[in-house]
Motif scaffolding. Structure first.
Motif, PDB file in Angstrom:
ATOM      1  N   LEU A  88      37.365  59.821  41.306  1.00 13.84           N
ATOM      2  CA  LEU A  88      37.198  59.498  42.726  1.00 13.84           C
ATOM      3  C   LEU A  88      37.318  60.755  43.589  1.00 13.84           C
ATOM      4  N   PRO A  89      36.526  60.832  44.646  1.00 10.30           N
ATOM      5  CA  PRO A  89      36.716  61.925  45.596  1.00 10.30           C
ATOM      6  C   PRO A  89      38.095  61.803  46.266  1.00 10.30           C
ATOM      7  N   ALA A  90      38.547  62.873  46.860  1.00 13.59           N
ATOM      8  CA  ALA A  90      39.896  62.919  47.441  1.00 13.59           C
ATOM      9  C   ALA A  90      39.937  62.407  48.883  1.00 13.59           C
ATOM     10  N   ASP A  94      46.834  58.046  48.535  1.00 15.50           N
ATOM     11  CA  ASP A  94      47.729  56.963  48.149  1.00 15.50           C
ATOM     12  C   ASP A  94      47.330  56.440  46.761  1.00 15.50           C
ATOM     13  N   PRO A  95      48.215  56.539  45.775  1.00 14.16           N
ATOM     14  CA  PRO A  95      47.840  56.125  44.419  1.00 14.16           C
ATOM     15  C   PRO A  95      47.534  54.630  44.301  1.00 14.16           C
ATOM     16  N   PHE A  96      48.164  53.811  45.108  1.00 17.71           N
ATOM     17  CA  PHE A  96      47.886  52.374  45.048  1.00 17.71           C
ATOM     18  C   PHE A  96      46.485  52.081  45.568  1.00 17.71           C
ATOM     19  N   ASP A  97      46.107  52.708  46.660  1.00 12.49           N
ATOM     20  CA  ASP A  97      44.753  52.509  47.184  1.00 12.49           C
ATOM     21  C   ASP A  97      43.704  53.040  46.215  1.00 12.49           C
ATOM     22  N   ARG A  98      43.979  54.164  45.592  1.00 12.39           N
ATOM     23  CA  ARG A  98      43.020  54.751  44.662  1.00 12.39           C
ATOM     24  C   ARG A  98      42.808  53.863  43.428  1.00 12.39           C
ATOM     25  N   ILE A  99      43.869  53.240  42.917  1.00 10.13           N
ATOM     26  CA  ILE A  99      43.686  52.366  41.761  1.00 10.13           C
ATOM     27  C   ILE A  99      42.932  51.103  42.166  1.00 10.13           C
ATOM     28  N   LEU A 100      43.148  50.608  43.372  1.00 16.15           N
ATOM     29  CA  LEU A 100      42.394  49.434  43.832  1.00 16.15           C
ATOM     30  C   LEU A 100      40.906  49.750  43.931  1.00 16.15           C
ATOM     31  N   VAL A 101      40.580  50.919  44.468  1.00 15.26           N
ATOM     32  CA  VAL A 101      39.173  51.335  44.547  1.00 15.26           C
ATOM     33  C   VAL A 101      38.589  51.416  43.141  1.00 15.26           C
ATOM     34  N   ALA A 116      40.276  52.593  56.925  1.00 18.04           N
ATOM     35  CA  ALA A 116      38.991  53.294  57.046  1.00 18.04           C
ATOM     36  C   ALA A 116      38.812  54.354  55.963  1.00 18.04           C
ATOM     37  N   LEU A 117      39.889  54.987  55.526  1.00 14.81           N
ATOM     38  CA  LEU A 117      39.772  55.988  54.462  1.00 14.81           C
ATOM     39  C   LEU A 117      39.365  55.343  53.141  1.00 14.81           C
ATOM     40  N   VAL A 118      39.913  54.197  52.844  1.00 14.59           N
ATOM     41  CA  VAL A 118      39.544  53.483  51.622  1.00 14.59           C
ATOM     42  C   VAL A 118      38.075  53.076  51.687  1.00 14.59           C
ATOM     43  N   ARG A 120      35.657  54.600  52.808  1.00 11.09           N
ATOM     44  CA  ARG A 120      34.749  55.732  52.570  1.00 11.09           C
ATOM     45  C   ARG A 120      34.318  55.854  51.114  1.00 11.09           C
ATOM     46  N   TYR A 121      35.010  55.203  50.202  1.00 12.95           N
ATOM     47  CA  TYR A 121      34.723  55.373  48.779  1.00 12.95           C
ATOM     48  C   TYR A 121      33.398  54.784  48.334  1.00 12.95           C
ATOM     49  N   SER A 122      33.032  53.651  48.864  1.00 13.75           N
ATOM     50  CA  SER A 122      31.870  52.962  48.321  1.00 13.75           C
ATOM     51  C   SER A 122      31.391  51.890  49.286  1.00 13.75           C
ATOM     52  N   ASP A 123      30.115  51.567  49.169  1.00 10.00           N
ATOM     53  CA  ASP A 123      29.599  50.465  49.984  1.00 10.00           C
ATOM     54  C   ASP A 123      30.036  49.121  49.420  1.00 10.00           C
ATOM     55  N   THR A 124      30.733  49.117  48.291  1.00 12.64           N
ATOM     56  CA  THR A 124      31.310  47.869  47.787  1.00 12.64           C
ATOM     57  C   THR A 124      32.610  47.517  48.493  1.00 12.64           C
ATOM     58  N   VAL A 125      33.143  48.452  49.272  1.00 12.98           N
ATOM     59  CA  VAL A 125      34.366  48.216  50.042  1.00 12.98           C
ATOM     60  C   VAL A 125      33.984  47.589  51.378  1.00 12.98           C
ATOM     61  N   ILE A 126      34.650  46.513  51.698  1.00  7.35           N
ATOM     62  CA  ILE A 126      34.420  45.820  52.975  1.00  7.35           C
ATOM     63  C   ILE A 126      35.550  46.187  53.915  1.00  7.35           C
ATOM     64  N   LYS A 127      35.234  46.852  55.019  1.00  6.92           N
ATOM     65  CA  LYS A 127      36.227  47.229  56.024  1.00  6.92           C
ATOM     66  C   LYS A 127      36.283  46.127  57.055  1.00  6.92           C
ATOM     67  N   VAL A 128      37.477  45.550  57.244  1.00  7.41           N
ATOM     68  CA  VAL A 128      37.643  44.469  58.227  1.00  7.41           C
ATOM     69  C   VAL A 128      38.689  44.845  59.263  1.00  7.41           C
TER      70      VAL A 128
END
Length: 128
Positions: A88-90, A94-101, A116-118, A120-128
């Motif tokens: 994953l890019p940096a 947060d290690p918990f957020d990174r494992i969820l991604v 919002a930082l989470v 940024r990883y992928s378009d599979t992430v839904i920001k609400v």
């Protein structure tokens, strides 16, 4: 749709918090959705609750019970999830957020977050 709940989203959902947006609520409650909570989120809750700083309103034991009562499924952390974290890019440290991604990418699932930082990883992430 398989929807992986970020820790704060899962907690907001089980406590009926006004912080949970209507969009998130609708996604979680949709009959087409299977809501998942990562075991990493349970671990995060346990660590933060044990620290006693007041920023974790429930114990991990209570959270697990509430998640089960809400019909959420639990996603274990697999070796492939951990290996994916390394790629994953940096965007986020947060290690918990990174494992969820990583879990969302590997499974694949849609990850729902307010961070919002989470997002940024992928378009599979839904920001609400």
């Amino acid at each position: 749709m398989n929807l992986l709940l970020d820790t704060h989203v899962a907690l907001w959902a089980i406590t009926d918090s006004p912080k949970l947006s209507q969009q998130a609520r609708d996604l979680i409650e949709s009959p087409k959705t299977i809501a998942w909570v990562s075991v990493a989120s349970v671990w995060e809750i346990a660590i933060k609750h044990a620290l006693g700083r007041g920023d974790m309103p429930v114990s991990s034991q209570d959270a697990v019970r509430y998640f089960q009562e809400s019909g959420y499924r639990f996603l274990p952390v697999q070796a492939e999830h951990a290996v994916t974290v390394e790629t994953l890019p940096a965007h986020h440290q947060d290690p918990f957020d990174r494992i969820l991604v990583a879990q969302a990418l590997v499974e694949p699932m849609r990850l729902i977050t307010h961070d919002a930082l989470v997002a940024r990883y992928s378009d599979t992430v839904i920001k609400v």
